[in-house]
Design a protein around this motif. Structure first.
Motif, PDB file in Angstrom:
ATOM      1  N   UNK A  32       0.863  -1.172   0.000  1.00  0.00           N
ATOM      2  CA  UNK A  32       0.000   0.000   0.000  1.00  0.00           C
ATOM      3  C   UNK A  32       0.903   1.228   0.000  1.00  0.00           C
ATOM      4  N   UNK A  33       0.936   1.937  -1.127  1.00  0.00           N
ATOM      5  CA  UNK A  33       1.827   3.079  -1.261  1.00  0.00           C
ATOM      6  C   UNK A  33       1.094   4.360  -0.889  1.00  0.00           C
ATOM      7  N   UNK A  34       1.789   5.204  -0.138  1.00  0.00           N
ATOM      8  CA  UNK A  34       1.251   6.504   0.259  1.00  0.00           C
ATOM      9  C   UNK A  34       1.806   7.537  -0.712  1.00  0.00           C
ATOM     10  N   UNK A  35       0.918   8.183  -1.457  1.00  0.00           N
ATOM     11  CA  UNK A  35       1.357   9.123  -2.481  1.00  0.00           C
ATOM     12  C   UNK A  35       0.687  10.477  -2.284  1.00  0.00           C
ATOM     13  N   UNK A  46       1.388   1.147 -12.117  1.00  0.00           N
ATOM     14  CA  UNK A  46       2.741   0.871 -12.631  1.00  0.00           C
ATOM     15  C   UNK A  46       3.403  -0.258 -11.856  1.00  0.00           C
ATOM     16  N   UNK A  47       3.272  -0.217 -10.524  1.00  0.00           N
ATOM     17  CA  UNK A  47       3.904  -1.238  -9.693  1.00  0.00           C
ATOM     18  C   UNK A  47       3.183  -2.578  -9.775  1.00  0.00           C
ATOM     19  N   UNK A  48       1.915  -2.560 -10.196  1.00  0.00           N
ATOM     20  CA  UNK A  48       1.127  -3.795 -10.273  1.00  0.00           C
ATOM     21  C   UNK A  48       1.460  -4.644 -11.493  1.00  0.00           C
ATOM     22  N   UNK A  49       2.195  -4.070 -12.443  1.00  0.00           N
ATOM     23  CA  UNK A  49       2.528  -4.814 -13.657  1.00  0.00           C
ATOM     24  C   UNK A  49       3.233  -6.116 -13.285  1.00  0.00           C
ATOM     25  N   UNK A  50       2.770  -7.203 -13.845  1.00  0.00           N
ATOM     26  CA  UNK A  50       3.327  -8.512 -13.524  1.00  0.00           C
ATOM     27  C   UNK A  50       2.477  -9.271 -12.526  1.00  0.00           C
ATOM     28  N   UNK A  51       1.318  -8.702 -12.193  1.00  0.00           N
ATOM     29  CA  UNK A  51       0.409  -9.411 -11.295  1.00  0.00           C
ATOM     30  C   UNK A  51       0.586  -9.119  -9.834  1.00  0.00           C
ATOM     31  N   UNK A  52       1.413  -8.116  -9.486  1.00  0.00           N
ATOM     32  CA  UNK A  52       1.612  -7.778  -8.074  1.00  0.00           C
ATOM     33  C   UNK A  52       0.383  -7.059  -7.525  1.00  0.00           C
ATOM     34  N   UNK A  53       0.204  -7.169  -6.208  1.00  0.00           N
ATOM     35  CA  UNK A  53      -0.941  -6.548  -5.547  1.00  0.00           C
ATOM     36  C   UNK A  53      -0.508  -5.237  -4.906  1.00  0.00           C
ATOM     37  N   UNK A  54      -0.996  -4.145  -5.462  1.00  0.00           N
ATOM     38  CA  UNK A  54      -0.613  -2.811  -5.008  1.00  0.00           C
ATOM     39  C   UNK A  54      -1.855  -1.935  -4.941  1.00  0.00           C
ATOM     40  N   UNK A  55      -2.003  -1.184  -3.877  1.00  0.00           N
ATOM     41  CA  UNK A  55      -3.051  -0.180  -3.784  1.00  0.00           C
ATOM     42  C   UNK A  55      -2.422   1.098  -3.248  1.00  0.00           C
ATOM     43  N   UNK A  56      -3.235   2.129  -3.104  1.00  0.00           N
ATOM     44  CA  UNK A  56      -2.668   3.407  -2.696  1.00  0.00           C
ATOM     45  C   UNK A  56      -3.613   4.145  -1.760  1.00  0.00           C
ATOM     46  N   UNK A  67      -2.000  13.203   6.948  1.00  0.00           N
ATOM     47  CA  UNK A  67      -1.439  11.924   7.395  1.00  0.00           C
ATOM     48  C   UNK A  67      -2.481  11.168   8.210  1.00  0.00           C
ATOM     49  N   UNK A  68      -3.159  11.859   9.105  1.00  0.00           N
ATOM     50  CA  UNK A  68      -4.199  11.225   9.901  1.00  0.00           C
ATOM     51  C   UNK A  68      -5.282  10.625   9.015  1.00  0.00           C
ATOM     52  N   UNK A  69      -5.742  11.381   8.032  1.00  0.00           N
ATOM     53  CA  UNK A  69      -6.790  10.877   7.135  1.00  0.00           C
ATOM     54  C   UNK A  69      -6.338   9.621   6.410  1.00  0.00           C
ATOM     55  N   UNK A  70      -5.083   9.614   5.961  1.00  0.00           N
ATOM     56  CA  UNK A  70      -4.555   8.444   5.260  1.00  0.00           C
ATOM     57  C   UNK A  70      -4.497   7.238   6.189  1.00  0.00           C
ATOM     58  N   UNK A  71      -4.005   7.442   7.422  1.00  0.00           N
ATOM     59  CA  UNK A  71      -3.908   6.336   8.374  1.00  0.00           C
ATOM     60  C   UNK A  71      -5.290   5.804   8.739  1.00  0.00           C
ATOM     61  N   UNK A  72      -6.263   6.698   8.903  1.00  0.00           N
ATOM     62  CA  UNK A  72      -7.627   6.266   9.214  1.00  0.00           C
ATOM     63  C   UNK A  72      -8.189   5.425   8.073  1.00  0.00           C
ATOM     64  N   UNK A  73      -7.888   5.819   6.831  1.00  0.00           N
ATOM     65  CA  UNK A  73      -8.352   5.022   5.692  1.00  0.00           C
ATOM     66  C   UNK A  73      -7.725   3.634   5.710  1.00  0.00           C
ATOM     67  N   UNK A  74      -6.431   3.562   6.026  1.00  0.00           N
ATOM     68  CA  UNK A  74      -5.765   2.255   6.111  1.00  0.00           C
ATOM     69  C   UNK A  74      -6.400   1.413   7.207  1.00  0.00           C
ATOM     70  N   UNK A  75      -6.636   2.018   8.368  1.00  0.00           N
ATOM     71  CA  UNK A  75      -7.251   1.285   9.475  1.00  0.00           C
ATOM     72  C   UNK A  75      -8.632   0.758   9.092  1.00  0.00           C
ATOM     73  N   UNK A  76      -9.404   1.580   8.420  1.00  0.00           N
ATOM     74  CA  UNK A  76     -10.733   1.144   8.003  1.00  0.00           C
ATOM     75  C   UNK A  76     -10.681  -0.030   7.045  1.00  0.00           C
TER      76      UNK A  76
END
Length: 307
Positions: A32-35, A46-56, A67-76
């Motif tokens: 899970x990349x933070x952008x 781009x990172x998912x090419x080849x069948x890898x599991x990537x979200x953002x 940062x708080x909003x992003x962390x809350x989304x990850x927690x959810x």
């Protein structure tokens, strides 16, 4: 077993290379990349090419509210079963400014906010969801030595002060100068090592914390806020230094970071990894009093953003 690793600074430079290595070598990872901004979907694709599991998830690391909003989304997503168990956080994003006066939306000096407080807030909000074995890796820097051997004398060594002072603009002499901006950077990277030591003391067994030093890596986006001459030197001239023992190429630095994240490099909790091996850091980076004071200050400064 499938698991999640949350990573900042995966969009470019050594972080992008590390992300590619992590995905290639550990098929069970959901990265899970933070952008910043609206680039996340593209980076993840781009990172998912080849069948890898990537979200953002999107976050401006200079804003603790973001940062708080992003962390809350990850927690959810973790709580709803949208992500597999959390087993890693990689705080690789970093920033260096041309002065020590740049102020973020929360009133904090931006170098300290991004390099120290954003990492701490992420760890603080996510720490109860880590499932052992897990690892927190924070990218440090040997700029804290401030000498020719470690950074060709381009970055002054750290000047430690009360964390409450370091967190605010103007903490260093000549705050409007590039030297002050670089001092803010080296000091913030010393602070990351202090936090890693505190995490090692406080995390439960099986949750490790490690500081990773890539060495001097020319040609990264670290100096993107510098003047045109410095940016040109970083992009076109200094990369040649990667061919010498004084520097590390981006590919090698990214691979070494992946080794630390994946546990290929042996590094007990609290370790400082210099490129390929755990070793002792500078004498100044071992100071339990400073470490405790920094953690307490970081807790206070981020308290308003805790769920």
């Amino acid at each position: 077993m499938r698991h999640t690793v949350v990573m900042t600074g995966a969009s470019r430079g050594i972080g992008r290379t590390a992300a590619e290595h992590i995905l290639r070598r550990s098929p069970d990872v959901h990265l899970l990349v933070v952008t910043r901004g609206d680039s996340g979907a593209r980076r993840a694709a781009d990172l998912s090419v080849g069948g890898h599991t990537v979200s953002h998830v999107s976050a401006d690391l200079g804003s603790l509210g973001s940062v708080r909003s992003a962390a809350v989304e990850v927690l959810g997503r973790l709580d709803r079963g949208g992500l597999p168990p959390l087993r890693g956080f990689v705080g690789n994003a970093g920033m260096q400014y041309t002065d020590a006066l740049t102020e973020g939306p929360d009133g904090f000096e931006s170098t300290f906010a991004i390099n120290v407080l954003a990492n701490h807030l992420f760890v603080r909000l996510l720490q109860d969801r880590f499932v052992a074995p897990a690892r927190v890796v924070i990218t440090a820097s040997d700029t804290r030595f401030g000498d020719f051997r470690h950074n060709m004398g381009m970055v002054p060594g750290p000047v430690w002060k009360s964390p409450e002072v370091l967190a605010r603009p103007g903490a260093f002499p000549g705050p409007d100068t590039a030297a002050a901006g670089r001092t803010a950077y080296s000091t913030s990277k010393l602070a990351t090592i202090y936090l890693v030591h505190e995490y090692a003391r406080r995390f439960p067994a099986g949750i490790d914390s490690v500081a990773y030093n890539p060495g001097f890596v020319p040609g990264t986006g670290l100096a993107r806020n510098a003047g045109p001459v410095s940016r040109f030197a970083m992009r076109r001239i200094l990369p040649v230094m990667a061919l010498t023992p004084f520097a590390t190429g981006r590919e090698a630095a990214g691979r070494y970071l992946a080794d630390v994240v994946l546990g290929t490099t042996e590094a007990p909790t609290g370790s400082y990894v210099d490129r390929t091996r755990a070793t002792r850091s500078s004498e100044e980076s071992y100071d339990p009093q400073r470490e405790g004071e920094l953690r307490e200050a970081a807790e206070r400064l981020t308290a308003a953003y805790v769920v």
